[in-house]
Scaffold this active site. Structure first.
Site, PDB file in Angstrom:
ATOM      1  N   HIS A   1      -5.410  -1.083  -4.875  1.00  0.00           N
ATOM      2  CA  HIS A   1      -5.906   0.011  -4.090  1.00  0.00           C
ATOM      3  C   HIS A   1      -6.640   0.586  -4.723  1.00  0.00           C
ATOM      4  O   HIS A   1      -6.527   1.348  -5.764  1.00  0.00           O
ATOM      5  CB  HIS A   1      -4.750   0.671  -3.212  1.00  0.00           C
ATOM      6  CG  HIS A   1      -3.874  -0.257  -2.531  1.00  0.00           C
ATOM      7  ND1 HIS A   1      -2.866  -1.149  -2.981  1.00  0.00           N
ATOM      8  CD2 HIS A   1      -4.011  -0.591  -0.957  1.00  0.00           C
ATOM      9  CE1 HIS A   1      -2.369  -1.687  -1.828  1.00  0.00           C
ATOM     10  NE2 HIS A   1      -3.176  -1.723  -0.906  1.00  0.00           N
TER      11      HIS A   1
ATOM     12  N   CYS B   1       0.786  -1.268   0.125  1.00  0.00           N
ATOM     13  CA  CYS B   1      -0.075  -0.173   0.099  1.00  0.00           C
ATOM     14  C   CYS B   1       1.127   1.413  -0.048  1.00  0.00           C
ATOM     15  O   CYS B   1       0.484   2.218  -0.872  1.00  0.00           O
ATOM     16  CB  CYS B   1      -0.817  -0.070   1.117  1.00  0.00           C
ATOM     17  SG  CYS B   1      -0.940  -1.398   2.327  1.00  0.00           S
TER      18      CYS B   1
ATOM     19  N   LYS C   1     -12.748  -4.908   8.001  1.00  0.00           N
ATOM     20  CA  LYS C   1     -12.685  -5.454   6.782  1.00  0.00           C
ATOM     21  C   LYS C   1     -13.714  -6.757   6.449  1.00  0.00           C
ATOM     22  O   LYS C   1     -14.475  -6.978   7.476  1.00  0.00           O
ATOM     23  CB  LYS C   1     -11.269  -6.098   6.592  1.00  0.00           C
ATOM     24  CG  LYS C   1     -11.066  -7.017   7.951  1.00  0.00           C
ATOM     25  CD  LYS C   1      -9.756  -7.502   8.023  1.00  0.00           C
ATOM     26  CE  LYS C   1      -9.327  -8.363   9.028  1.00  0.00           C
ATOM     27  NZ  LYS C   1      -8.077  -9.266   8.814  1.00  0.00           N
TER      28      LYS C   1
ATOM     29  N   GLN D   1       0.544 -11.015  -3.044  1.00  0.00           N
ATOM     30  CA  GLN D   1      -0.653 -10.750  -3.087  1.00  0.00           C
ATOM     31  C   GLN D   1      -1.270 -10.192  -4.441  1.00  0.00           C
ATOM     32  O   GLN D   1      -0.629  -9.370  -5.176  1.00  0.00           O
ATOM     33  CB  GLN D   1      -0.804  -9.522  -2.116  1.00  0.00           C
ATOM     34  CG  GLN D   1      -0.312  -9.507  -0.508  1.00  0.00           C
ATOM     35  CD  GLN D   1      -0.385  -8.366   0.309  1.00  0.00           C
ATOM     36  OE1 GLN D   1      -0.180  -7.487  -0.152  1.00  0.00           O
ATOM     37  NE2 GLN D   1      -1.200  -8.741   1.346  1.00  0.00           N
TER      38      GLN D   1
ATOM     39  N   ASP E   1      -3.053  -7.930  -5.111  1.00  0.00           N
ATOM     40  CA  ASP E   1      -3.340  -6.548  -4.489  1.00  0.00           C
ATOM     41  C   ASP E   1      -3.661  -5.570  -5.245  1.00  0.00           C
ATOM     42  O   ASP E   1      -3.385  -5.472  -6.458  1.00  0.00           O
ATOM     43  CB  ASP E   1      -2.047  -6.011  -3.647  1.00  0.00           C
ATOM     44  CG  ASP E   1      -2.242  -5.299  -2.535  1.00  0.00           C
ATOM     45  OD1 ASP E   1      -3.386  -5.381  -2.097  1.00  0.00           O
ATOM     46  OD2 ASP E   1      -1.367  -4.893  -1.813  1.00  0.00           O
TER      47      ASP E   1
ATOM     48  N   HIS F   1      -8.317  -1.341   0.272  1.00  0.00           N
ATOM     49  CA  HIS F   1      -7.287  -2.361  -0.226  1.00  0.00           C
ATOM     50  C   HIS F   1      -8.276  -3.752  -0.281  1.00  0.00           C
ATOM     51  O   HIS F   1      -8.908  -3.953   0.461  1.00  0.00           O
ATOM     52  CB  HIS F   1      -6.673  -2.991   1.156  1.00  0.00           C
ATOM     53  CG  HIS F   1      -5.881  -1.879   2.022  1.00  0.00           C
ATOM     54  ND1 HIS F   1      -4.388  -1.743   2.063  1.00  0.00           N
ATOM     55  CD2 HIS F   1      -6.389  -0.837   2.666  1.00  0.00           C
ATOM     56  CE1 HIS F   1      -4.258  -0.713   2.762  1.00  0.00           C
ATOM     57  NE2 HIS F   1      -5.342   0.001   3.175  1.00  0.00           N
TER      58      HIS F   1
ATOM     59  N   ARG G   1       7.097 -11.228   5.225  1.00  0.00           N
ATOM     60  CA  ARG G   1       6.586 -11.006   6.426  1.00  0.00           C
ATOM     61  C   ARG G   1       7.274 -12.026   7.292  1.00  0.00           C
ATOM     62  O   ARG G   1       7.320 -13.375   7.001  1.00  0.00           O
ATOM     63  CB  ARG G   1       5.157 -11.171   6.703  1.00  0.00           C
ATOM     64  CG  ARG G   1       4.337  -9.983   6.099  1.00  0.00           C
ATOM     65  CD  ARG G   1       2.920 -10.059   5.990  1.00  0.00           C
ATOM     66  NE  ARG G   1       2.361  -9.026   5.559  1.00  0.00           N
ATOM     67  CZ  ARG G   1       0.986  -8.838   4.864  1.00  0.00           C
ATOM     68  NH1 ARG G   1       0.262  -9.609   5.719  1.00  0.00           N
ATOM     69  NH2 ARG G   1       0.597  -7.997   4.368  1.00  0.00           N
TER      70      ARG G   1
END
Length: 650
Positions: free
Chosen positions: A389, A338, A473, A385, A387, A519, A367
RNA sequence: GCCGAUGUAGCUCAGGGGUAGAGCGCUUCCUUGGUAAGGAAGAGGUCAUGGGUUCAAUUCCCAUCAUUGGCUCCA
């Protein structure tokens, strides 16, 4: 006169107080044999407890969750009794029933341990106690008496539990020589428990708090019939065969290497193909929904995450910063994408007319997961991910949220994921200090999610305290082969990052405004999604997705040339085809390729060569007769089309 | 990170104080076949790594690493 109303609204009348067991017996002997518990006016009771007033009841057999619950809860007590007998001085924590069986947390004291070699001993003791058919006797006592009782017994954990209970009567259950603090309900006697299996043993922190003592948790399962236990064990074996770690190895999809590092998956060619196909599928859908692909580096200055607030929250549990030799600048391996995307948003000024802006990236993140948490592809230290945004105006939030939900449902439908749970994760109402951002924004975003979920008619559960620290979320949860629940897709609302990165757009009023950020990741991570997909399909991927779609099996080496001709033809039609020209008999080739879960097997020999045809076998479904190459190519092409074009943009 | 278990051939696993075995896979040969395992021969292992006990350790003990069932955590 007591009126008892059954679920079908029929009414039975009894002269005096009557137990659930006697009502069952009164209906039929066979029912009385099977019934395990009873719901009386919405409360679950023991069968022997007397009903003294007019009541609505429902009798529970094994088929009901309530019946199983009573059975396994009673079994937990039985196991505790056995453990007390085998390990004198043992202290008891809690022992609930769970989805499949039950456990009991115990403090063995004196550094004693239970390991799997002890299981037969525990099982034998439980069976011995079960055969005594000891009644589970309920009694009500005052809180003070309960405290006295467990003080005498020396069970400090029970004392703590009782102290947390409200004043008033406390119920105890006793069977044989064993008394436990318990709300119930329980079986009439231990004789109902015919089959016993201790499954495993694990450490578990008292009351789930890692700062407190670790107790020994013993898991077990019991059944009213031996045969049911055997069937359950077969089921467990079957589930193990679906384990993605096993199938991933068998089908050569991915591997791990000690020398690379734990939790860092290596995608093998076939796994990479599969993953790439999934990514392309999503990219295609995202393009239709107005997303733009971006690409960002794997590292970024530490300051980026200090700004976002993640460093403060997770910094010390992450991979540690890497620094440049000369300047000593500190970089982090990116744990999320992000902040990079926020900086992309900031590269130019945005007008309210341009919003929403949607940046997507298959972004690989790292991570530092605790070593004990790593698990196949579902929990790793480096993962990608899917991902994106979305930066939008506050008035666009709900609509954007709903569009993301549409993308997720397209994906889940295309891959036949019907069995998921939508979980709305909100703040913990009792501890708002864990979160950052204003109350007002939290409320706005929590409401937006709840409204979107309702308008989309989604089945959902609300979990308080499960929100991310920056916002609520919506997660899509699925279970793996062994019943463990995993989060796949996720959508998260975030007012925080736009604030911290000072994101802006120019409104119609010519003033600066703050956008809202969403997200979202429909797959969640490619690693976890592929893992769950493997287990969901047992490795039999849909035709459009599977690495190898067709394998050609020549009857003998004489037909290898013809087989190669078919191979070239199909590959030219964009059908992923292999040839198995090993010097083996046809039966062997069929077996081997069936086990590789290749959807179509083509057998070619004398007949096929003469007629320019192929004999078609469908994986798991046997011989389908012969057809010419064009017909077969059309069959495959159409099947793939049907699988991948079966969605619409709303 | 914590508690328990495991680590033997590419894979699945057996064994056990006197330096190793099976099935599958792999290589070669025979066989050239019709819808879920044809036959034979052969190659392949510092028994996870490092210490210790012992005349002798792959086996027993300790540590480390990895895997694994849970717990805690999960941006």
């Amino acid at each position: 006169m007591i009126k008892i109303t059954l679920p079908d609204n029929s009414v039975r009348e009894y002269e005096e107080a009557i137990s659930g067991y006697d009502i069952a017996k009164n209906i039929s002997q066979s029912l009385a044999k099977e019934v395990l518990a009873i719901t009386v006016n919405g409360e679950i009771w023991d069968l022997q407890r007397l009903i003294t007033t007019d009541s609505k009841i429902k009798l529970h057999k094994w088929d009901d969750e309530e019946g199983k619950h009573a059975f396994w809860h009673s079994s937990a007590h039985l196991m505790a009794e056995a453990l007390e007998a085998l390990y004198p001085g043992i202290k008891l924590g809690i022992g609930p029933s769970i989805e499949n069986g039950f456990y009991y947390d115990v403090d063995l004291v004196d550094g004693r341990v239970i390991s799997d070699t002890d299981f037969p001993k525990i099982e034998a003791k439980m069976k011995e106690l079960a055969q005594q058919k000891n009644e589970y006797r309920r009694s009500e006592i005052s809180k003070k008496d309960a405290l006295d009782f467990f003080t005498k017994k020396g069970d400090e954990y029970k004392l703590e539990l009782i102290n947390d209970l409200e004043d008033g009567t406390i119920t105890l259950y006793k069977q044989g020589n064993f008394t436990d603090l318990c709300r119930g309900p329980h079986l009439p006697d231990t004789g109902y428990i015919k089959a016993v299996k201790i499954l495993n043993v694990a450490g578990a922190y008292w009351r789930g708090d890692e700062k407190r003592k670790q107790l020994t948790r013993v898991y077990g399962i019991t059944f009213p019939k031996q045969k049911m236990l055997e069937e359950h064990l077969v089921l467990l074996e079957e589930a193990k065969k679906r384990d993605h770690r096993r199938i991933g190895k068998e089908l050569e999809l991915f591997t791990f290497s000690q020398r690379v590092g734990q939790g860092l998956p290596l995608w093998l060619p076939k796994g990479a193909q599969l993953r790439e196909r999934l990514e392309n599928f999503l990219k295609k859908i995202q393009k239709l929904y107005g997303y733009q692909q971006v690409i960002t580096p794997h590292i970024g200055l530490k300051e980026l995450w200090v700004t976002s607030g993640h460093y403060e929250k997770y910094g010390k549990d992450s991979f540690q910063p890497i620094s440049t030799p000369a300047e000593g600048e500190e970089f982090l391996l990116k744990p999320m994408n992000c902040p990079h995307h926020c900086e992309i948003y900031k590269h130019k000024q945005h007008s309210y007319k341009d919003l929403p802006v949607r940046y997507a990236e298959f972004g690989t993140v790292y991570r530092y997961e605790q070593s004990g948490e790593l698990h196949g592809l579902t929990r790793v230290r480096g993962f990608t991910q899917d991902d994106a945004h979305i930066f939008c105006r506050p008035d666009q939030l709900k609509d954007e949220f709903k569009k993301v939900m549409d993308i997720i449902s397209i994906i889940f439908n295309a891959l036949d994921f019907q069995n998921f749970t939508a979980q709305v994760s909100l703040r913990d109402p009792d501890d708002k200090t864990k979160y950052i951002g204003s109350d007002e924004n939290w409320e706005k975003s929590e409401n937006a999610i709840l409204e979107a979920v309702k308008e989309k008619n989604l089945n959902y559960v609300v979990e308080y305290g499960e929100a991310a620290f920056y916002g609520p979320k919506l997660d899509f949860m699925v279970k793996d082969a062994l019943g463990r629940q995993w989060q796949l897709g996720t959508i998260q609302v975030d007012y925080n990052l736009p604030e911290r990165f000072e994101l802006e757009y120019i409104g119609a009023d010519n003033q600066k405004h703050r956008p809202v950020m969403i997200h979202r990741a429909p797959f969640g991570s490619m690693e976890r999604f592929v893992a769950v997909l493997i287990e969901h399909t047992a490795g039999k991927f849909p035709l459009w997705l599977t690495p190898d779609q067709v394998v050609i099996l020549p009857i003998s080496e004489k037909y290898n040339d013809y087989a190669k001709k078919v191979l070239n033809f199909l590959n030219n039609c964009d059908i992923r085809t292999l040839i198995d020209d090993r010097n083996e008999k046809i039966g062997k080739k069929i077996r081997d390729n069936e086990m590789k879960r290749i959807p179509y097997l083509l057998i070619v020999g004398e007949k096929e060569f003469e007629n320019e045809t192929v004999s078609v076998r469908v994986q798991g479904d046997g011989d389908k007769g012969s057809m010419n190459m064009n017909e077969f190519a059309d069959l495959i092409t159409n099947e793939v089309k049907a699988q991948t074009e079966n969605y619409k943009i709303n």
